[in-house]
Motif scaffolding. Structure first.
Motif, PDB file in Angstrom:
ATOM      1  N   TYR A   1       0.944  -1.263   0.030  1.00  0.00           N
ATOM      2  CA  TYR A   1      -0.070  -0.052  -0.175  1.00  0.00           C
ATOM      3  C   TYR A   1       0.742   1.261   0.253  1.00  0.00           C
ATOM      4  CZ  TYR A   1      -3.611  -3.323   0.879  1.00  0.00           C
ATOM      5  OH  TYR A   1      -4.480  -4.244   0.855  1.00  0.00           O
ATOM      6  N   ALA A   2       0.672   1.934  -0.847  1.00  0.00           N
ATOM      7  CA  ALA A   2       1.490   3.325  -1.148  1.00  0.00           C
ATOM      8  C   ALA A   2       0.896   4.736  -0.758  1.00  0.00           C
ATOM      9  CB  ALA A   2       2.008   3.147  -2.432  1.00  0.00           C
ATOM     10  N   GLY A   3      -0.091   4.447   0.148  1.00  0.00           N
ATOM     11  CA  GLY A   3      -0.858   5.848   0.541  1.00  0.00           C
ATOM     12  C   GLY A   3      -2.082   5.927  -0.081  1.00  0.00           C
ATOM     13  N   LYS A   4      -2.671   6.864  -0.114  1.00  0.00           N
ATOM     14  CA  LYS A   4      -4.238   7.298  -0.700  1.00  0.00           C
ATOM     15  C   LYS A   4      -3.956   8.575  -1.604  1.00  0.00           C
ATOM     16  CE  LYS A   4      -7.071   5.424   2.606  1.00  0.00           C
ATOM     17  NZ  LYS A   4      -8.543   5.512   2.931  1.00  0.00           N
ATOM     18  N   LYS A   5      -4.674   8.488  -2.745  1.00  0.00           N
ATOM     19  CA  LYS A   5      -4.911   9.514  -3.465  1.00  0.00           C
ATOM     20  C   LYS A   5      -6.575   9.928  -3.348  1.00  0.00           C
ATOM     21  CE  LYS A   5      -4.258  10.987  -8.276  1.00  0.00           C
ATOM     22  NZ  LYS A   5      -3.672  10.592  -9.602  1.00  0.00           N
ATOM     23  N   GLY A   6      -6.852  10.872  -2.564  1.00  0.00           N
ATOM     24  CA  GLY A   6      -8.045  11.315  -2.433  1.00  0.00           C
ATOM     25  C   GLY A   6      -8.609  10.007  -1.395  1.00  0.00           C
ATOM     26  N   LYS A   7      -9.513   9.503  -1.849  1.00  0.00           N
ATOM     27  CA  LYS A   7     -10.347   8.575  -0.817  1.00  0.00           C
ATOM     28  C   LYS A   7      -9.781   6.866  -1.570  1.00  0.00           C
ATOM     29  CE  LYS A   7     -14.271  10.938   0.680  1.00  0.00           C
ATOM     30  NZ  LYS A   7     -15.919  11.085   0.657  1.00  0.00           N
ATOM     31  N   THR A   8      -9.061   7.086  -2.497  1.00  0.00           N
ATOM     32  CA  THR A   8      -8.771   5.686  -3.160  1.00  0.00           C
ATOM     33  C   THR A   8      -7.239   5.295  -2.599  1.00  0.00           C
ATOM     34  OG1 THR A   8     -10.201   6.338  -4.886  1.00  0.00           O
ATOM     35  CG2 THR A   8      -8.551   4.755  -5.460  1.00  0.00           C
TER      36      THR A   8
END
Length: 134
Positions: free
Chosen positions: A66-73
């Motif tokens: 998991y490489a973080g979030k982009k917005g809510k995704t």
């Protein structure tokens, strides 16, 4: 030498549907380890004569990062780790009925090497088999 399994695509779907149920359970069981097992790999060849998809059936292990979030995704990275079980502490995966088999789907037919067909012939009993040369 190759064989064409006439109308074999439907049988293949039935075989994989049965297997995928156990594979989904297995992946759910090992979810917290960060590993994921995929049952096949698709390679697409494009040429001036058209596009062909080759299906490689086996065990393909991936690590999910998991490489973080982009917005809510959530951003997920899939890292291929090999064909062998990456951690001996993992339970053994369910047996794959088509492991090691490579084939091409043309319409509703399946084309595979005769030597591969001999390994899985019982799965396609009752279907018409035609020997071909490619």
């Amino acid at each position: 030498m190759y064989v064409r399994i006439v109308n074999g695509k439907q049988r293949l779907k039935e075989i994989m549907d049965n297997f995928l149920k156990s594979l989904y359970d297995y992946n759910a069981n090992i979810r917290n380890t960060g590993y994921y097992l995929k049952p096949y790999h698709v390679v697409v060849y494009k040429s001036r004569y058209g596009t062909k998809k080759y299906y490689y059936y086996g065990r393909y292990w991936y690590r999910v990062k998991y490489a973080g979030k982009k917005g809510k995704t959530s951003i997920v990275k899939w890292e291929y780790v090999g064909k062998n079980k990456p951690d001996e502490r993992l339970p053994d995966p369910p047996p794959h009925p088509l492991e090691g088999i490579v084939f091409l789907i043309e319409g509703e037919d399946i084309i595979m090497r005769e030597i591969d067909y001999m390994k899985v012939s019982k799965l396609f009993e009752g279907l018409k088999i035609v020997k071909i040369v490619l």
